[in-house]
Design a protein around this motif. Structure first.
Motif, PDB file in Angstrom:
ATOM      1  N   ILE A  63       9.451  81.026  59.387  1.00 28.28           N
ATOM      2  CA  ILE A  63      10.101  80.402  58.234  1.00 28.28           C
ATOM      3  C   ILE A  63      11.588  80.183  58.521  1.00 28.28           C
ATOM      4  O   ILE A  63      12.265  81.034  59.102  1.00 28.28           O
ATOM      5  CB  ILE A  63       9.939  81.280  56.980  1.00 28.28           C
ATOM      6  CG1 ILE A  63       8.459  81.363  56.587  1.00 28.28           C
ATOM      7  CG2 ILE A  63      10.763  80.745  55.824  1.00 28.28           C
ATOM      8  CD1 ILE A  63       7.879  80.067  56.079  1.00 28.28           C
ATOM      9  N   GLU A  64      12.075  79.031  58.101  1.00 27.45           N
ATOM     10  CA  GLU A  64      13.482  78.688  58.276  1.00 27.45           C
ATOM     11  C   GLU A  64      14.170  78.633  56.917  1.00 27.45           C
ATOM     12  O   GLU A  64      13.514  78.498  55.877  1.00 27.45           O
ATOM     13  CB  GLU A  64      13.607  77.331  58.969  1.00 27.45           C
ATOM     14  CG  GLU A  64      13.031  77.300  60.367  1.00 27.45           C
ATOM     15  CD  GLU A  64      13.125  75.914  60.984  1.00 27.45           C
ATOM     16  OE1 GLU A  64      13.839  75.765  61.988  1.00 27.45           O
ATOM     17  OE2 GLU A  64      12.479  74.986  60.458  1.00 27.45           O
ATOM     18  N   PRO A  65      15.506  78.728  56.903  1.00 28.20           N
ATOM     19  CA  PRO A  65      16.240  78.611  55.635  1.00 28.20           C
ATOM     20  C   PRO A  65      15.893  77.298  54.931  1.00 28.20           C
ATOM     21  O   PRO A  65      15.851  76.243  55.555  1.00 28.20           O
ATOM     22  CB  PRO A  65      17.704  78.641  56.073  1.00 28.20           C
ATOM     23  CG  PRO A  65      17.696  79.408  57.352  1.00 28.20           C
ATOM     24  CD  PRO A  65      16.409  79.016  58.038  1.00 28.20           C
ATOM     25  N   GLY A  66      15.611  77.392  53.653  1.00 25.61           N
ATOM     26  CA  GLY A  66      15.294  76.205  52.870  1.00 25.61           C
ATOM     27  C   GLY A  66      13.806  75.952  52.706  1.00 25.61           C
ATOM     28  O   GLY A  66      13.403  75.170  51.834  1.00 25.61           O
ATOM     29  N   ASP A  67      12.969  76.607  53.527  1.00 30.46           N
ATOM     30  CA  ASP A  67      11.529  76.371  53.430  1.00 30.46           C
ATOM     31  C   ASP A  67      10.979  76.812  52.075  1.00 30.46           C
ATOM     32  O   ASP A  67      10.167  76.106  51.460  1.00 30.46           O
ATOM     33  CB  ASP A  67      10.780  77.111  54.545  1.00 30.46           C
ATOM     34  CG  ASP A  67      10.900  76.422  55.890  1.00 30.46           C
ATOM     35  OD1 ASP A  67      11.307  75.243  55.916  1.00 30.46           O
ATOM     36  OD2 ASP A  67      10.594  77.058  56.914  1.00 30.46           O
ATOM     37  N   PHE A  68      11.379  77.982  51.622  1.00 31.22           N
ATOM     38  CA  PHE A  68      10.886  78.476  50.341  1.00 31.22           C
ATOM     39  C   PHE A  68      11.238  77.507  49.218  1.00 31.22           C
ATOM     40  O   PHE A  68      10.405  77.180  48.371  1.00 31.22           O
ATOM     41  CB  PHE A  68      11.469  79.860  50.038  1.00 31.22           C
ATOM     42  CG  PHE A  68      11.018  80.445  48.730  1.00 31.22           C
ATOM     43  CD1 PHE A  68       9.786  81.062  48.617  1.00 31.22           C
ATOM     44  CD2 PHE A  68      11.824  80.367  47.602  1.00 31.22           C
ATOM     45  CE1 PHE A  68       9.356  81.595  47.403  1.00 31.22           C
ATOM     46  CE2 PHE A  68      11.420  80.894  46.390  1.00 31.22           C
ATOM     47  CZ  PHE A  68      10.177  81.517  46.287  1.00 31.22           C
ATOM     48  N   GLU A  69      12.469  77.025  49.247  1.00 33.95           N
ATOM     49  CA  GLU A  69      12.908  76.085  48.207  1.00 33.95           C
ATOM     50  C   GLU A  69      12.120  74.775  48.276  1.00 33.95           C
ATOM     51  O   GLU A  69      11.765  74.202  47.238  1.00 33.95           O
ATOM     52  CB  GLU A  69      14.397  75.803  48.356  1.00 33.95           C
ATOM     53  CG  GLU A  69      15.302  76.986  48.000  1.00 33.95           C
ATOM     54  CD  GLU A  69      15.352  78.055  49.074  1.00 33.95           C
ATOM     55  OE1 GLU A  69      15.850  79.160  48.787  1.00 33.95           O
ATOM     56  OE2 GLU A  69      14.867  77.804  50.202  1.00 33.95           O
ATOM     57  N   GLU A  70      11.835  74.307  49.497  1.00 33.56           N
ATOM     58  CA  GLU A  70      11.032  73.089  49.647  1.00 33.56           C
ATOM     59  C   GLU A  70       9.640  73.282  49.062  1.00 33.56           C
ATOM     60  O   GLU A  70       9.103  72.386  48.400  1.00 33.56           O
ATOM     61  CB  GLU A  70      10.916  72.714  51.129  1.00 33.56           C
ATOM     62  CG  GLU A  70      12.205  72.185  51.733  1.00 33.56           C
ATOM     63  CD  GLU A  70      12.090  71.929  53.218  1.00 33.56           C
ATOM     64  OE1 GLU A  70      13.120  71.595  53.838  1.00 33.56           O
ATOM     65  OE2 GLU A  70      10.981  72.065  53.758  1.00 33.56           O
ATOM     66  N   GLY A  71       9.059  74.456  49.290  1.00 33.31           N
ATOM     67  CA  GLY A  71       7.738  74.738  48.742  1.00 33.31           C
ATOM     68  C   GLY A  71       7.749  74.783  47.227  1.00 33.31           C
ATOM     69  O   GLY A  71       6.869  74.228  46.567  1.00 33.31           O
TER      70      GLY A  71
ATOM     71  N   TRP B  16      -0.719  81.942  54.091  1.00 32.85           N
ATOM     72  CA  TRP B  16      -0.515  81.457  55.466  1.00 32.85           C
ATOM     73  C   TRP B  16       0.963  81.523  55.839  1.00 32.85           C
ATOM     74  O   TRP B  16       1.325  82.001  56.921  1.00 32.85           O
ATOM     75  CB  TRP B  16      -1.041  80.031  55.590  1.00 32.85           C
ATOM     76  CG  TRP B  16      -0.552  79.326  56.816  1.00 32.85           C
ATOM     77  CD1 TRP B  16      -0.914  79.580  58.118  1.00 32.85           C
ATOM     78  CD2 TRP B  16       0.434  78.280  56.875  1.00 32.85           C
ATOM     79  NE1 TRP B  16      -0.224  78.744  58.979  1.00 32.85           N
ATOM     80  CE2 TRP B  16       0.606  77.934  58.244  1.00 32.85           C
ATOM     81  CE3 TRP B  16       1.157  77.587  55.911  1.00 32.85           C
ATOM     82  CZ2 TRP B  16       1.487  76.936  58.657  1.00 32.85           C
ATOM     83  CZ3 TRP B  16       2.032  76.598  56.322  1.00 32.85           C
ATOM     84  CH2 TRP B  16       2.195  76.278  57.682  1.00 32.85           C
ATOM     85  N   ALA B  17       1.821  81.034  54.947  1.00 30.27           N
ATOM     86  CA  ALA B  17       3.258  81.065  55.225  1.00 30.27           C
ATOM     87  C   ALA B  17       3.754  82.499  55.322  1.00 30.27           C
ATOM     88  O   ALA B  17       4.566  82.834  56.200  1.00 30.27           O
ATOM     89  CB  ALA B  17       4.014  80.303  54.141  1.00 30.27           C
ATOM     90  N   GLY B  18       3.265  83.355  54.423  1.00 25.98           N
ATOM     91  CA  GLY B  18       3.695  84.747  54.434  1.00 25.98           C
ATOM     92  C   GLY B  18       3.301  85.477  55.704  1.00 25.98           C
ATOM     93  O   GLY B  18       4.036  86.335  56.202  1.00 25.98           O
ATOM     94  N   LYS B  19       2.128  85.161  56.236  1.00 22.81           N
ATOM     95  CA  LYS B  19       1.667  85.790  57.469  1.00 22.81           C
ATOM     96  C   LYS B  19       2.426  85.266  58.692  1.00 22.81           C
ATOM     97  O   LYS B  19       2.327  85.844  59.782  1.00 22.81           O
ATOM     98  CB  LYS B  19       0.165  85.557  57.650  1.00 22.81           C
ATOM     99  CG  LYS B  19      -0.711  86.381  56.706  1.00 22.81           C
ATOM    100  CD  LYS B  19      -2.172  86.097  56.934  1.00 22.81           C
ATOM    101  CE  LYS B  19      -3.060  86.948  56.045  1.00 22.81           C
ATOM    102  NZ  LYS B  19      -3.024  88.382  56.400  1.00 22.81           N
ATOM    103  N   ASN B  20       3.121  84.165  58.512  1.00 23.81           N
ATOM    104  CA  ASN B  20       3.920  83.591  59.596  1.00 23.81           C
ATOM    105  C   ASN B  20       5.398  83.558  59.204  1.00 23.81           C
ATOM    106  O   ASN B  20       6.117  82.620  59.525  1.00 23.81           O
ATOM    107  CB  ASN B  20       3.421  82.186  59.922  1.00 23.81           C
ATOM    108  CG  ASN B  20       2.026  82.179  60.507  1.00 23.81           C
ATOM    109  OD1 ASN B  20       1.832  82.430  61.694  1.00 23.81           O
ATOM    110  ND2 ASN B  20       1.028  81.920  59.666  1.00 23.81           N
ATOM    111  N   ARG B  21       5.808  84.622  58.535  1.00 23.44           N
ATOM    112  CA  ARG B  21       7.173  84.684  58.000  1.00 23.44           C
ATOM    113  C   ARG B  21       8.223  84.557  59.102  1.00 23.44           C
ATOM    114  O   ARG B  21       9.334  84.079  58.859  1.00 23.44           O
ATOM    115  CB  ARG B  21       7.351  85.987  57.223  1.00 23.44           C
ATOM    116  CG  ARG B  21       8.636  86.060  56.419  1.00 23.44           C
ATOM    117  CD  ARG B  21       8.644  87.238  55.464  1.00 23.44           C
ATOM    118  NE  ARG B  21       7.777  87.024  54.316  1.00 23.44           N
ATOM    119  CZ  ARG B  21       6.671  87.708  54.052  1.00 23.44           C
ATOM    120  NH1 ARG B  21       6.264  88.638  54.886  1.00 23.44           N
ATOM    121  NH2 ARG B  21       5.955  87.469  52.971  1.00 23.44           N
ATOM    122  N   ASN B  22       7.870  84.973  60.307  1.00 18.76           N
ATOM    123  CA  ASN B  22       8.827  84.882  61.410  1.00 18.76           C
ATOM    124  C   ASN B  22       9.141  83.438  61.791  1.00 18.76           C
ATOM    125  O   ASN B  22      10.122  83.178  62.482  1.00 18.76           O
ATOM    126  CB  ASN B  22       8.280  85.610  62.636  1.00 18.76           C
ATOM    127  CG  ASN B  22       6.966  85.021  63.135  1.00 18.76           C
ATOM    128  OD1 ASN B  22       6.032  84.847  62.355  1.00 18.76           O
ATOM    129  ND2 ASN B  22       6.872  84.758  64.419  1.00 18.76           N
TER     130      ASN B  22
END
Length: 285
Positions: free
Chosen positions: A225-233, A217-223
């Motif tokens: 995503i904000e800085p730090g989201d990946f790290e939070e996940g 879901w996140a990957g399909k809405n990559r546009n």
């Protein structure tokens, strides 16, 4: 993650009525191993405890009617309760929009789940629910149940904070809905009943696939995503691994959700691939 505001008319939301009063099916008949599993489920993102303990069918028969919240409340009123509720509704709308098209292309009927907010306790199609259980998905009524105070627990006790960590919770539960719609959940439940010794291992695969779906879901809405989201996940996935939660007090044979490393890998696979078919690899082993 910059999610668009939800459209109240496009999502299924309700407030759970009063209830609670114990775990689905009751804990009186559980052995020590079953109690340990439930304790893990109470801290980890959404598994249906009735399904995990093999009591779903009995629970559904015993519970009968589901207690509903006030019928005169609109989705907007329910979702505007607090910041967490609004975030969850925004996530639900995005998840609905993201997952409906693949089902339509595959010719599989798609149904939106219902997001059920409650405080303290309620009753679901899978039995009694308490806030201490954490969020969960009930296949019987296709509801995602959450007491939003869980997010404070994530922050203070698990160190998993940030809006993306919270979206991950809803997206993971939505992953269980996808498993239910495709028939996989029923197949795995039958396999668990047929081979109880493999039940925990099968549960781990289901949970990791739900993590992967959350990442898709996140990957399909990559546009968005904000800085730090990946790290939070990654921080959230690491915090809720069975090995981390139990501090090594539960053997790997009794894990029900997977290790921290496995959960991070599953979430990463979904985010980087944005391809739900990649998540099938987890079930296939």
């Amino acid at each position: 993650m910059r999610l668009n505001p939800f459209n109240p008319g496009s999502i299924n939301v309700r407030r759970g009525g009063g209830g609670g009063g114990g775990l689905p099916g009751g804990a009186g008949g559980l052995g020590c191993g079953g109690i340990v599993i439930v304790l893990i489920a109470a801290l980890v993102f959404g598994v249906d405890p009735g399904q995990m303990l093999g009591t779903l069918e009995n629970t559904q028969q015993a519970d009968g009617q589901i207690t509903q919240g006030p019928s005169d409340e609109s989705a907007a009123q329910i979702c505007d309760d607090n910041q967490y509720a609004t975030e969850a509704c925004n996530a639900l709308a995005s998840l609905d929009q993201t997952w409906a098209p693949p089902f339509q292309r595959a010719g599989i009927a798609f149904r939106q789940p219902t997001l059920v907010f409650y405080q303290g306790g309620t009753r679901s199609g899978c039995g009694a629910a308490q806030a201490s259980m954490g969020p969960f998905y009930c296949p019987a009524d296709e509801g995602i149940y959450i007491d939003t105070s869980f997010y404070d627990t994530m922050d203070r006790q698990l160190g998993a904070r940030g809006d993306f960590a919270r979206y991950y919770v809803i997206a993971h539960e939505y992953g269980h809905h996808i498993q239910n719609l495709t028939g996989l959940a029923g197949q795995m439940q039958s396999a668990m009943q047929a081979n109880p010794r493999q039940a925990n291992a099968l549960s781990v695969r289901m949970e990791l696939q739900a993590d992967c779906y959350a990442g898709v879901w996140a990957g399909k809405n990559r546009n968005l995503i904000e800085p730090g989201d990946f790290e939070e996940g990654m921080t959230a996935a690491n915090a809720i691994g069975d090995d981390t939660l139990t501090h090594g007090q539960v053997s790997s044979e009794n894990f029900t959700h997977g290790t921290s490393q496995q959960r991070m890998q599953a979430l990463r696979l979904g985010m980087e691939s944005a391809d739900d078919t990649q998540c099938d690899r987890i079930i296939q082993g």
